[in-house]
Design a protein around this motif. Sequence first.
Motif, mmCIF file in Angstrom:
data_model
loop_
_atom_site.group_PDB
_atom_site.id
_atom_site.type_symbol
_atom_site.label_atom_id
_atom_site.label_comp_id
_atom_site.label_asym_id
_atom_site.label_seq_id
_atom_site.Cartn_x
_atom_site.Cartn_y
_atom_site.Cartn_z
ATOM 1 N N PRO A 117 0.940 -1.145 -0.549
ATOM 2 C CA PRO A 117 0.405 -0.063 0.001
ATOM 3 C C PRO A 117 0.724 1.581 0.137
ATOM 4 O O PRO A 117 -0.054 2.299 0.375
ATOM 5 C CB PRO A 117 -0.580 -0.055 1.218
ATOM 6 C CG PRO A 117 0.255 -0.748 2.295
ATOM 7 C CD PRO A 117 0.621 -1.870 1.604
ATOM 8 N N GLY A 118 2.314 1.095 0.240
ATOM 9 C CA GLY A 118 3.058 2.689 0.382
ATOM 10 C C GLY A 118 4.105 1.509 1.351
ATOM 11 O O GLY A 118 3.695 1.134 2.371
ATOM 12 N N MET A 119 5.375 2.905 0.944
ATOM 13 C CA MET A 119 6.697 2.624 1.957
ATOM 14 C C MET A 119 6.644 3.216 3.120
ATOM 15 O O MET A 119 7.756 3.702 3.674
ATOM 16 C CB MET A 119 8.328 2.207 1.628
ATOM 17 C CG MET A 119 7.691 0.062 0.369
ATOM 18 S SD MET A 119 9.399 -0.050 -0.496
ATOM 19 C CE MET A 119 10.397 -0.978 0.806
ATOM 20 N N GLY A 120 5.458 4.284 2.748
ATOM 21 C CA GLY A 120 5.910 6.026 3.797
ATOM 22 C C GLY A 120 6.454 6.658 2.763
ATOM 23 O O GLY A 120 7.166 8.228 3.366
ATOM 24 N N VAL A 121 7.254 7.011 1.577
ATOM 25 C CA VAL A 121 8.112 8.221 0.718
ATOM 26 C C VAL A 121 7.196 7.743 -0.832
ATOM 27 O O VAL A 121 6.554 6.914 -1.180
ATOM 28 C CB VAL A 121 9.339 7.199 0.875
ATOM 29 C CG1 VAL A 121 9.879 7.522 2.352
ATOM 30 C CG2 VAL A 121 9.870 6.362 -0.025
ATOM 31 N N GLU A 122 7.687 8.630 -0.878
ATOM 32 C CA GLU A 122 7.419 9.488 -2.229
ATOM 33 C C GLU A 122 7.712 8.397 -3.685
ATOM 34 O O GLU A 122 7.733 7.947 -5.094
ATOM 35 C CB GLU A 122 6.763 10.805 -2.763
ATOM 36 C CG GLU A 122 6.614 11.232 -2.192
ATOM 37 C CD GLU A 122 5.136 10.456 -2.170
ATOM 38 O OE1 GLU A 122 4.440 10.445 -3.691
ATOM 39 O OE2 GLU A 122 4.194 10.489 -1.275
ATOM 40 N N ARG A 123 9.329 8.344 -3.090
ATOM 41 C CA ARG A 123 10.039 7.497 -3.877
ATOM 42 C C ARG A 123 11.064 6.765 -3.380
ATOM 43 O O ARG A 123 11.179 6.825 -1.893
ATOM 44 C CB ARG A 123 11.316 8.852 -4.789
ATOM 45 C CG ARG A 123 10.756 9.965 -5.518
ATOM 46 C CD ARG A 123 11.721 10.619 -6.064
ATOM 47 N NE ARG A 123 12.336 11.456 -5.336
ATOM 48 C CZ ARG A 123 13.696 12.008 -4.902
ATOM 49 N NH1 ARG A 123 14.364 11.405 -6.354
ATOM 50 N NH2 ARG A 123 14.436 12.284 -3.623
ATOM 51 N N ALA A 124 11.749 5.616 -3.781
ATOM 52 C CA ALA A 124 12.614 4.437 -3.779
ATOM 53 C C ALA A 124 13.663 5.121 -3.112
ATOM 54 O O ALA A 124 14.369 5.219 -1.920
ATOM 55 C CB ALA A 124 12.760 3.672 -3.997
ATOM 56 N N ALA A 125 14.579 6.663 -3.779
ATOM 57 C CA ALA A 125 15.581 7.486 -2.970
ATOM 58 C C ALA A 125 15.636 7.400 -1.856
ATOM 59 O O ALA A 125 16.514 8.555 -0.667
ATOM 60 C CB ALA A 125 15.942 8.249 -3.785
ATOM 61 N N ASP A 126 14.009 8.161 -1.418
ATOM 62 C CA ASP A 126 14.012 8.891 -0.094
ATOM 63 C C ASP A 126 13.688 7.996 1.640
ATOM 64 O O ASP A 126 13.952 8.017 1.708
ATOM 65 C CB ASP A 126 12.356 8.819 -0.347
ATOM 66 C CG ASP A 126 12.091 10.550 -1.162
ATOM 67 O OD1 ASP A 126 12.955 10.495 -0.998
ATOM 68 O OD2 ASP A 126 10.959 10.328 -2.341
ATOM 69 N N TYR A 178 4.734 0.074 -7.227
ATOM 70 C CA TYR A 178 5.064 -0.427 -8.035
ATOM 71 C C TYR A 178 4.797 0.295 -9.267
ATOM 72 O O TYR A 178 5.831 -0.163 -10.751
ATOM 73 C CB TYR A 178 4.328 -1.233 -8.135
ATOM 74 C CG TYR A 178 2.895 -1.538 -8.832
ATOM 75 C CD1 TYR A 178 2.107 -1.204 -9.719
ATOM 76 C CD2 TYR A 178 1.877 -0.585 -7.576
ATOM 77 C CE1 TYR A 178 0.531 -0.052 -10.202
ATOM 78 C CE2 TYR A 178 0.918 -0.529 -8.013
ATOM 79 C CZ TYR A 178 0.044 -0.611 -9.059
ATOM 80 O OH TYR A 178 -0.910 0.846 -9.077
ATOM 81 N N GLU A 179 4.955 1.695 -9.314
ATOM 82 C CA GLU A 179 4.706 2.715 -10.093
ATOM 83 C C GLU A 179 6.145 2.727 -10.963
ATOM 84 O O GLU A 179 6.516 3.011 -10.173
ATOM 85 C CB GLU A 179 4.026 3.149 -9.825
ATOM 86 C CG GLU A 179 2.452 3.075 -9.669
ATOM 87 C CD GLU A 179 1.875 4.235 -9.249
ATOM 88 O OE1 GLU A 179 2.282 5.283 -8.484
ATOM 89 O OE2 GLU A 179 0.137 4.256 -9.432
ATOM 90 N N ALA A 180 6.680 2.517 -12.009
ATOM 91 C CA ALA A 180 7.643 3.057 -12.108
ATOM 92 C C ALA A 180 8.092 4.503 -11.602
ATOM 93 O O ALA A 180 9.153 4.381 -12.099
ATOM 94 C CB ALA A 180 7.788 3.279 -14.113
ATOM 95 N N ALA A 181 7.358 5.843 -11.637
ATOM 96 C CA ALA A 181 7.997 6.973 -11.009
ATOM 97 C C ALA A 181 8.813 6.740 -9.674
ATOM 98 O O ALA A 181 9.348 7.552 -9.234
ATOM 99 C CB ALA A 181 6.564 7.835 -11.071
ATOM 100 N N PHE A 182 8.678 5.620 -9.138
ATOM 101 C CA PHE A 182 8.957 5.640 -7.159
ATOM 102 C C PHE A 182 10.078 4.738 -7.557
ATOM 103 O O PHE A 182 11.105 4.735 -6.973
ATOM 104 C CB PHE A 182 7.996 3.663 -7.134
ATOM 105 C CG PHE A 182 8.205 3.853 -5.757
ATOM 106 C CD1 PHE A 182 7.467 4.416 -4.194
ATOM 107 C CD2 PHE A 182 9.325 2.834 -5.533
ATOM 108 C CE1 PHE A 182 8.347 4.569 -3.122
ATOM 109 C CE2 PHE A 182 9.450 3.154 -3.755
ATOM 110 C CZ PHE A 182 9.064 2.861 -2.545
ATOM 111 N N GLY A 183 10.485 4.066 -9.319
ATOM 112 C CA GLY A 183 12.372 3.921 -8.950
ATOM 113 C C GLY A 183 12.948 2.523 -8.652
ATOM 114 O O GLY A 183 13.791 2.340 -8.272
ATOM 115 N N ALA A 184 11.759 1.485 -8.105
ATOM 116 C CA ALA A 184 12.234 0.430 -7.914
ATOM 117 C C ALA A 184 12.784 -0.548 -9.068
ATOM 118 O O ALA A 184 12.232 -0.269 -10.121
ATOM 119 C CB ALA A 184 10.555 -0.303 -6.574
ATOM 120 N N THR A 185 13.221 -1.938 -9.030
ATOM 121 C CA THR A 185 12.982 -2.795 -9.349
ATOM 122 C C THR A 185 11.938 -3.998 -9.299
ATOM 123 O O THR A 185 12.097 -3.836 -8.848
ATOM 124 C CB THR A 185 14.658 -3.604 -9.987
ATOM 125 O OG1 THR A 185 15.449 -3.062 -9.701
ATOM 126 C CG2 THR A 185 14.541 -4.695 -10.840
#
Length: 274
Positions: free
Chosen positions: A185-194, A229-236
């Motif tokens: 449901p979300g990892m508490g951030v907007e991007r993986a870098a965060d 899972y969204e591309a903008a998040f930056g995960a693999t």
Amino acid sequence: MKPNGAQLPPKALSLRTLLLLPVVAAALTVFGPTHAPATPAPLPIQSVRLADGRALEIVGDLGRAHTVVVLVPGVDTTAANFDRGLGGVQRRAPAWQAHQLYDAIGDPRVAVVAWLGYHPPHGVGLDAAREDLASAGAAALREFVSRLPGERIVVVGHSYGSTVAGLAAHRLDPRVTDIVALGSPGMGVERAADLHTTAHVWAGTAASDWTRRIPGVRIAGAGHGAHPYEAAFGATAIPVGGVDGHDGYFVPGTESLSALAGVVEGTDAAAQRL
């Protein structure tokens, strides 16, 4: 004040205040700051089911393992359904999931641990929309991981468990090389870098997983941020072919289980870079 400047009767003021109190209380509860409960006492590093609802399952020879995988389950998981699954659905059971992943890896140098060292929300309600329980879980997860043997650790969070993993990420033991979010449901951030971690971040959510319908926002204590899972998040990306619904990521024959085994083995042949 009345138009002629006279004050409203005390009873009218009291009634208005009473009518507003539930609204104010609800707003503060949903959108107020996060207040993490006390961190649960450390779990012993052994397979155990505790009366307080927490549990641990170790699959493989933990003492001799080079790599240790830690599975973090989510909402409605308790010691009572840790082995049989919520509602008696086996694929939801963390202990069963740990055994499926261990079998898929097939390497005696790997141990898989299903860790329920925190108290997840009960039901998809207010607690699940907030991160108070996830914050307490994150502190407990960091403590637990720091005591594990092995040279390499992989953390896999499913559902609300991925929120726990996300909040823990920036202070996890440096031996953690990979963090995986499944049905998140979300990892508490907007991007993986965060997440501020050196670990490789992976994510996968099936097309039929209901968490896709959760708004990817985080506002004043409510919500868990962007969908990993969204591309903008930056995960693999973890491929999710063959996964049915929210609880099918560890079912034999699915692409997700095969990909998880590949992550643990240190290969990314089954995953694709977003």
